[in-house]
Enzyme design. Sequence first.
Site, PDB file in Angstrom:
ATOM      1  N   ASP A  87      -7.872  -5.428   0.092  1.00 44.80           N
ATOM      2  CA  ASP A  87      -8.384  -6.316  -0.953  1.00 44.80           C
ATOM      3  C   ASP A  87      -8.005  -7.779  -0.762  1.00 44.80           C
ATOM      4  O   ASP A  87      -8.496  -8.641  -1.487  1.00 44.80           O
ATOM      5  CB  ASP A  87      -7.859  -5.856  -2.325  1.00 44.80           C
ATOM      6  N   HIS A 116       0.860  -1.191   0.000  1.00 38.55           N
ATOM      7  CA  HIS A 116       0.000   0.000   0.000  1.00 38.55           C
ATOM      8  C   HIS A 116       0.886   1.227   0.000  1.00 38.55           C
ATOM      9  O   HIS A 116       1.945   1.226   0.642  1.00 38.55           O
ATOM     10  CB  HIS A 116      -0.901  -0.004   1.247  1.00 38.55           C
TER      11      HIS A 116
HETATM   12  N1  ACO Z   1       4.110  -7.542  -4.935  1.00 35.38           N
HETATM   13  C1  ACO Z   1       5.454  -7.560  -5.157  1.00 35.38           C
HETATM   14  N2  ACO Z   1       6.239  -6.478  -4.986  1.00 35.38           N
HETATM   15  C2  ACO Z   1       5.652  -5.347  -4.588  1.00 35.38           C
HETATM   16  C3  ACO Z   1       4.273  -5.251  -4.328  1.00 35.38           C
HETATM   17  C4  ACO Z   1       3.494  -6.414  -4.518  1.00 35.38           C
HETATM   18  N3  ACO Z   1       2.188  -6.395  -4.291  1.00 35.38           N
HETATM   19  N4  ACO Z   1       3.959  -3.994  -3.958  1.00 35.38           N
HETATM   20  C5  ACO Z   1       5.117  -3.321  -3.965  1.00 35.38           C
HETATM   21  N5  ACO Z   1       6.142  -4.129  -4.332  1.00 35.38           N
HETATM   22  C6  ACO Z   1       7.570  -3.783  -4.394  1.00 35.38           C
HETATM   23  C7  ACO Z   1       7.887  -3.009  -5.652  1.00 35.38           C
HETATM   24  O1  ACO Z   1       8.264  -3.866  -6.708  1.00 35.38           O
HETATM   25  C8  ACO Z   1       9.011  -2.128  -5.166  1.00 35.38           C
HETATM   26  O2  ACO Z   1      10.179  -2.910  -5.085  1.00 35.38           O
HETATM   27  P1  ACO Z   1      11.652  -2.234  -5.374  1.00 35.38           P
HETATM   28  O3  ACO Z   1      11.813  -1.214  -4.293  1.00 35.38           O
HETATM   29  O4  ACO Z   1      12.586  -3.375  -5.320  1.00 35.38           O
HETATM   30  O5  ACO Z   1      11.515  -1.630  -6.750  1.00 35.38           O
HETATM   31  C9  ACO Z   1       8.621  -1.795  -3.718  1.00 35.38           C
HETATM   32  O6  ACO Z   1       7.819  -2.915  -3.297  1.00 35.38           O
HETATM   33  C10 ACO Z   1       7.829  -0.497  -3.580  1.00 35.38           C
HETATM   34  O7  ACO Z   1       6.698  -0.591  -4.442  1.00 35.38           O
HETATM   35  P2  ACO Z   1       6.023   0.631  -5.194  1.00 35.38           P
HETATM   36  O8  ACO Z   1       5.349   0.113  -6.422  1.00 35.38           O
HETATM   37  O9  ACO Z   1       7.025   1.724  -5.351  1.00 35.38           O
HETATM   38  O10 ACO Z   1       4.953   1.071  -4.116  1.00 35.38           O
HETATM   39  P3  ACO Z   1       3.715   1.999  -4.396  1.00 35.38           P
HETATM   40  O11 ACO Z   1       3.431   2.697  -3.130  1.00 35.38           O
HETATM   41  O12 ACO Z   1       3.927   2.832  -5.614  1.00 35.38           O
HETATM   42  O13 ACO Z   1       2.570   0.949  -4.758  1.00 35.38           O
HETATM   43  C11 ACO Z   1       0.685  -0.451  -4.683  1.00 35.38           C
HETATM   44  C12 ACO Z   1       1.491   0.645  -3.952  1.00 35.38           C
HETATM   45  C13 ACO Z   1       0.277   0.041  -6.072  1.00 35.38           C
HETATM   46  C14 ACO Z   1      -0.581  -0.730  -3.888  1.00 35.38           C
HETATM   47  C15 ACO Z   1       1.555  -1.731  -4.785  1.00 35.38           C
HETATM   48  O14 ACO Z   1       1.917  -2.179  -3.510  1.00 35.38           O
HETATM   49  C16 ACO Z   1       0.861  -2.846  -5.567  1.00 35.38           C
HETATM   50  O15 ACO Z   1       0.939  -2.867  -6.801  1.00 35.38           O
HETATM   51  N6  ACO Z   1       0.156  -3.780  -4.856  1.00 35.38           N
HETATM   52  C17 ACO Z   1      -0.579  -4.817  -5.542  1.00 35.38           C
HETATM   53  C18 ACO Z   1      -1.907  -4.268  -6.055  1.00 35.38           C
HETATM   54  C19 ACO Z   1      -2.898  -4.033  -4.945  1.00 35.38           C
HETATM   55  O16 ACO Z   1      -3.097  -4.859  -4.073  1.00 35.38           O
HETATM   56  N7  ACO Z   1      -3.576  -2.870  -5.011  1.00 35.38           N
HETATM   57  C20 ACO Z   1      -4.610  -2.486  -4.048  1.00 35.38           C
HETATM   58  C21 ACO Z   1      -4.084  -1.384  -3.165  1.00 35.38           C
HETATM   59  S1  ACO Z   1      -5.291  -0.947  -1.934  1.00 35.38           S
HETATM   60  C22 ACO Z   1      -6.410  -0.049  -2.818  1.00 35.38           C
HETATM   61  O17 ACO Z   1      -6.136   0.622  -3.769  1.00 35.38           O
HETATM   62  C23 ACO Z   1      -7.774  -0.124  -2.366  1.00 35.38           C
END
Ligand code: ACO
Length: 426
Positions: A363, A306
């Site tokens: 979720d 998140h």
């Molecule tokens: N699975 C694997 N790796 C992940 C995940 C994940 N779900 N989420 C983040 N990471 C990793 C990224 O690859 C990144 O790694 P790095 O530093 O080695 O490059 C690091 O964690 C940081 O991730 P970001 O994408 O920069 O984090 P951001 O805050 O932009 O993204 C998000 C948040 C979009 C929710 C992300 O965690 C994600 O894609 N999760 C899966 C989708 C999801 O569940 N969305 C629902 C969110 S809740 C809502 O909207 C109601």
Amino acid sequence: MSENQALLRIEGQDIPLSIVQGTEGEKAIMISGLRQKTGYVTLDPSFMNTAACFSKITYVNGEKGVLRYRGIPVEELVKIGSFVQTAYLLVHGDLPDEEQKRSFSALLNQHSLIHEDMRHFFDSFPRGAHPMHILSTMINALAAFYPNVDLLSLAEDIEISSARLISMIRTMAAMAYKKSIGEPIVYPRRDLSYCANFLNMMFDSPVAPYEIHPETVRILNTLLILHADHEQNCSTTAVRTLGSAQVNLYATISAGISALSGPLHGGANQAVVEMFRTIRKVGSVKTFLEQVKDKSNPQRLMGFGHRVYKTFDPRAKLIKQECHNYLSRMHINDPLLDIALEVEEAALNDEYFVSRNLYPNVDFYSGIVYRAIGIPENMFTVMFALARLPGWIAHWREMIGTDTKIVRPRQIYTGHSLRHDERNWR
Ligand code: ACO
């Protein structure tokens, strides 16, 4: 320089910048006048570090896992157990007293039917159209049927407009579902509560009357309460951004629905269940997690991570507990719940997820509950939209009530410098 100022030294110039502080102590540096004074803008792609507004609606503390609507912890609202009261709280600022509760419910009942002519719209969508696309189109079309959509009329009419939206979105969602399965539409009933009414419109049929189970009504209320607002997320930002251009409320909410449909946002609840099914087929949680951690693979662990929460999402904690209780009380055995538990445990003990502060989000377990209720997977994100509506309305209302200018970020241009086309076109 006062305590309430920060000093920015830039090209030999000292620029004092005001510091503002929120109710819970969070601090921000005001940079609105910076370009005028220095020629500089600030750059913050994806708004990782930017507060876009002042807001009194929802407080989230991502480090401590706190979520409160209008100051009240969601854990307490779940105990009250009424989505309608939570909606009132978000839109109006306080929980309703008995009289306010009665008149809000009466308004919801009064506006539960959609215009009969709008029913025909459902016939024009192709079979298999995603209900989120249908929903955003239908909500946008409301502006044509209820033309009092200019800002002034809406501001005066806000009680009715918000009740209309909160009530009708439920009717539209159920109608979209009934159309998609080729069953006759079920109309809303005034004798039923908001959630019972929705369940009845979804599942009642002329050949098999639906029995409304109080446990199902209760858990649906819980899910809707927990999704009702989450401050400046992607869809709410879309709502506030469109609203700042004085776009009508219906089109604004329709944009919020579109933003929510993305798999990185509200669309994740559907993707999570699809992922559990894939893991079941692969047969190994470990293999799946290896794929997710592989940077050359775009696959993410859906329902994990998140932007704001760097610890457990309090909503995920509550839904996980409720999910267990509901499934056992209703004697439902879902093999996907076992997969979810296994994935959660493996990820929470894996250095990749631990070091990045990746925890289950709202979720991760909600889809399992929706499945247990009988809601089809392509309706999961519609359920999220239905729940988030009071939050969007509250933000829209707050925004038009303050002196907000049209949202218009700057950019740093990185394209070609001036150049001319040397070809001779004649
Ligand atoms: N699975 C694997 N790796 C992940 C995940 C994940 N779900 N989420 C983040 N990471 C990793 C990224 O690859 C990144 O790694 P790095 O530093 O080695 O490059 C690091 O964690 C940081 O991730 P970001 O994408 O920069 O984090 P951001 O805050 O932009 O993204 C998000 C948040 C979009 C929710 C992300 O965690 C994600 O894609 N999760 C899966 C989708 C999801 O569940 N969305 C629902 C969110 S809740 C809502 O909207 C109601």
